[in-house]
Motif scaffolding. Structure first.
Motif, PDB file in Angstrom:
ATOM      1  N   UNK A  94       0.799  -1.216   0.000  1.00 39.91           N
ATOM      2  CA  UNK A  94       0.000   0.000   0.000  1.00 39.91           C
ATOM      3  C   UNK A  94       0.829   1.262   0.000  1.00 39.91           C
ATOM      4  N   UNK A  95       2.028   1.216  -0.568  1.00 40.74           N
ATOM      5  CA  UNK A  95       2.896   2.392  -0.586  1.00 40.74           C
ATOM      6  C   UNK A  95       2.286   3.498  -1.451  1.00 40.74           C
ATOM      7  N   UNK A  96       1.606   3.127  -2.524  1.00 45.06           N
ATOM      8  CA  UNK A  96       0.958   4.124  -3.372  1.00 45.06           C
ATOM      9  C   UNK A  96      -0.116   4.885  -2.615  1.00 45.06           C
ATOM     10  N   UNK A  97      -0.899   4.170  -1.786  1.00 42.31           N
ATOM     11  CA  UNK A  97      -1.918   4.835  -0.984  1.00 42.31           C
ATOM     12  C   UNK A  97      -1.283   5.780   0.025  1.00 42.31           C
ATOM     13  N   UNK A  98      -0.185   5.357   0.630  1.00 42.17           N
ATOM     14  CA  UNK A  98       0.516   6.227   1.579  1.00 42.17           C
ATOM     15  C   UNK A  98       1.022   7.489   0.890  1.00 42.17           C
ATOM     16  N   UNK A  99       1.591   7.320  -0.290  1.00 37.89           N
ATOM     17  CA  UNK A  99       2.115   8.455  -1.040  1.00 37.89           C
ATOM     18  C   UNK A  99       0.985   9.439  -1.369  1.00 37.89           C
ATOM     19  N   UNK A 117      -1.859   9.762   0.266  1.00 40.82           N
ATOM     20  CA  UNK A 117      -2.321  10.348   1.520  1.00 40.82           C
ATOM     21  C   UNK A 117      -1.410  11.462   1.998  1.00 40.82           C
ATOM     22  N   UNK A 118      -0.114  11.286   1.838  1.00 37.05           N
ATOM     23  CA  UNK A 118       0.840  12.328   2.238  1.00 37.05           C
ATOM     24  C   UNK A 118       0.657  13.562   1.365  1.00 37.05           C
ATOM     25  N   UNK A 119       0.429  13.368   0.072  1.00 39.01           N
ATOM     26  CA  UNK A 119       0.196  14.504  -0.819  1.00 39.01           C
ATOM     27  C   UNK A 119      -1.053  15.271  -0.438  1.00 39.01           C
ATOM     28  N   UNK A 175      -1.315  19.145   1.011  1.00 45.58           N
ATOM     29  CA  UNK A 175      -2.193  20.135   0.380  1.00 45.58           C
ATOM     30  C   UNK A 175      -3.154  20.734   1.395  1.00 45.58           C
ATOM     31  N   UNK A 176      -3.615  19.920   2.337  1.00 47.38           N
ATOM     32  CA  UNK A 176      -4.559  20.419   3.341  1.00 47.38           C
ATOM     33  C   UNK A 176      -3.873  21.337   4.340  1.00 47.38           C
TER      34      UNK A 176
END
Length: 137
Positions: free
Chosen positions: A84-89, A91-93, A97-98
């Motif tokens: 799930x590294x793509x999901x983590x990446x 989520x961090x983006x 942004x938030x």
């Protein structure tokens, strides 16, 4: 190329082998060396097979090369995203942004001016030497 060696390197190794072992004992030495390599390779394959059978049927596709850190990272980052590294990446983006709605300024567009002039160490007393402390040295 053999084992990452160029032709001149192989030639030097061959000449050294002939000089060290002699032309009459060299074939016997090579025969023994290849037999040893064959035994080590067989032992290694048997050990790998024992580990695979010990792990059970869930790990039938297990490859020992995947344990190498470089291979593991390459496999996880470039494809087969089981962790799930793509999901983590992503989520961090979204979190960045938030938290920071303004776009990040480029390094040359810093908001705070930076003074790059050299300041005197002695606090403006340019002719005096700083006090000497024998205990500090």
């Amino acid at each position: 190329m053999f084992l990452g060696m160029s032709t001149p390197d192989l030639l030097v190794v061959g000449i050294l082998a002939v000089l060290l072992f002699g032309p009459d004992k060299l074939p016997e030495f090579l025969k023994n060396a290849t037999a040893l390599l064959r035994k080590v390779r067989n032992f290694s394959e048997q050990a790998k097979e024992e580990v695979r059978t010990g792990l059970g049927p869930e790990f039938k596709d297990f490859e020992f090369e995947d344990l190498h850190p470089r291979t593991f990272v390459r496999k996880q980052l470039l494809g087969n995203d089981d962790l799930g590294i793509g999901e983590l990446r992503d989520g961090i983006g979204e979190l960045r942004a938030a938290l920071d709605p303004e776009p990040v300024a480029a390094p040359h567009e810093s908001r705070v001016p930076v003074d790059l002039r050299k300041r005197s160490v002695d606090g403006g007393r340019s002719g005096e030497r700083p006090p000497f402390d024998a205990d500090a040295t």
